[in-house]
Design a protein around this motif. Sequence first.
Motif, PDB file in Angstrom:
ATOM      1  N   UNK A  72       0.836  -1.209   0.000  1.00  0.00           N
ATOM      2  CA  UNK A  72       0.000   0.000   0.000  1.00  0.00           C
ATOM      3  C   UNK A  72       0.871   1.259   0.000  1.00  0.00           C
ATOM      4  N   UNK A  73       2.016   1.178   0.622  1.00  0.00           N
ATOM      5  CA  UNK A  73       2.910   2.330   0.706  1.00  0.00           C
ATOM      6  C   UNK A  73       4.352   1.843   0.570  1.00  0.00           C
ATOM      7  N   UNK A  74       4.601   1.005  -0.427  1.00  0.00           N
ATOM      8  CA  UNK A  74       5.875   0.302  -0.534  1.00  0.00           C
ATOM      9  C   UNK A  74       7.085   1.224  -0.639  1.00  0.00           C
ATOM     10  N   UNK A  75       6.955   2.337  -1.338  1.00  0.00           N
ATOM     11  CA  UNK A  75       8.123   3.214  -1.493  1.00  0.00           C
ATOM     12  C   UNK A  75       8.509   3.890  -0.176  1.00  0.00           C
ATOM     13  N   UNK A  76       7.601   3.931   0.776  1.00  0.00           N
ATOM     14  CA  UNK A  76       7.864   4.517   2.081  1.00  0.00           C
ATOM     15  C   UNK A  76       8.312   3.443   3.062  1.00  0.00           C
ATOM     16  N   UNK A  77       7.795   2.239   2.932  1.00  0.00           N
ATOM     17  CA  UNK A  77       8.082   1.157   3.878  1.00  0.00           C
ATOM     18  C   UNK A  77       9.339   0.379   3.489  1.00  0.00           C
ATOM     19  N   UNK A  78       9.514   0.092   2.223  1.00  0.00           N
ATOM     20  CA  UNK A  78      10.620  -0.751   1.776  1.00  0.00           C
ATOM     21  C   UNK A  78      11.757   0.065   1.174  1.00  0.00           C
ATOM     22  N   UNK A  79      12.966  -0.402   1.403  1.00  0.00           N
ATOM     23  CA  UNK A  79      14.141   0.178   0.756  1.00  0.00           C
ATOM     24  C   UNK A  79      14.697  -0.886  -0.176  1.00  0.00           C
ATOM     25  N   UNK A  80      14.380  -0.769  -1.445  1.00  0.00           N
ATOM     26  CA  UNK A  80      14.800  -1.780  -2.402  1.00  0.00           C
ATOM     27  C   UNK A  80      16.061  -1.407  -3.162  1.00  0.00           C
ATOM     28  N   UNK A  81      16.539  -0.185  -3.003  1.00  0.00           N
ATOM     29  CA  UNK A  81      17.701   0.253  -3.772  1.00  0.00           C
ATOM     30  C   UNK A  81      18.922   0.578  -2.911  1.00  0.00           C
ATOM     31  N   UNK A  82      18.731   0.982  -1.693  1.00  0.00           N
ATOM     32  CA  UNK A  82      19.829   1.337  -0.779  1.00  0.00           C
ATOM     33  C   UNK A  82      20.755   2.368  -1.431  1.00  0.00           C
TER      34      UNK A  82
END
Length: 157
Positions: A72-82
């Motif tokens: 629902x808010x993946x760009x705020x919750x997950x860090x996929x690029x570091x």
Amino acid sequence: ERLNVADTICEIVRDNARLIAQVPESLLRQFITAIQTWGRKARWLRFFEVFLEVCGSPFKRNQDLVLRIVLEDWDWILDLVCDYRKNAISSKFIPKKDPRQGMTMVDLIKDGDHRLKVRSLVKYHYSSINLLSLCCAGKNPGNKARVLQQVPLSTVL
């Protein structure tokens, strides 16, 4: 001694199918809110992992639930690029005066960020990737498709 609520809950429910099956969505959302309010901590993402497997076997109901909440808010919750260079998506999640501002994952590893007990950006990145993989584990083609649709492989690589 200070009580760590996340770790305590995890140990109570670990590998207990009856308890894991009854976890309310509201409890999971409280930890999403904690991440949004107090910042990214890998241990808060790892909190979700215990609800996704029972004795090493995927628990589909919770895989679907956790994935839905996280996406629902993946760009705020997950860090996929570091990637914390200027203008990178992740750079907005650490203070401007943080010495790690402007660093890539390789820079962070060279600097020893992964050795930090709390607030390690590298550990948060790893926990993000691991959480997605656990949500897609087993025979769950729906979740695999949802992750690939929402998060392109090129983003992670």
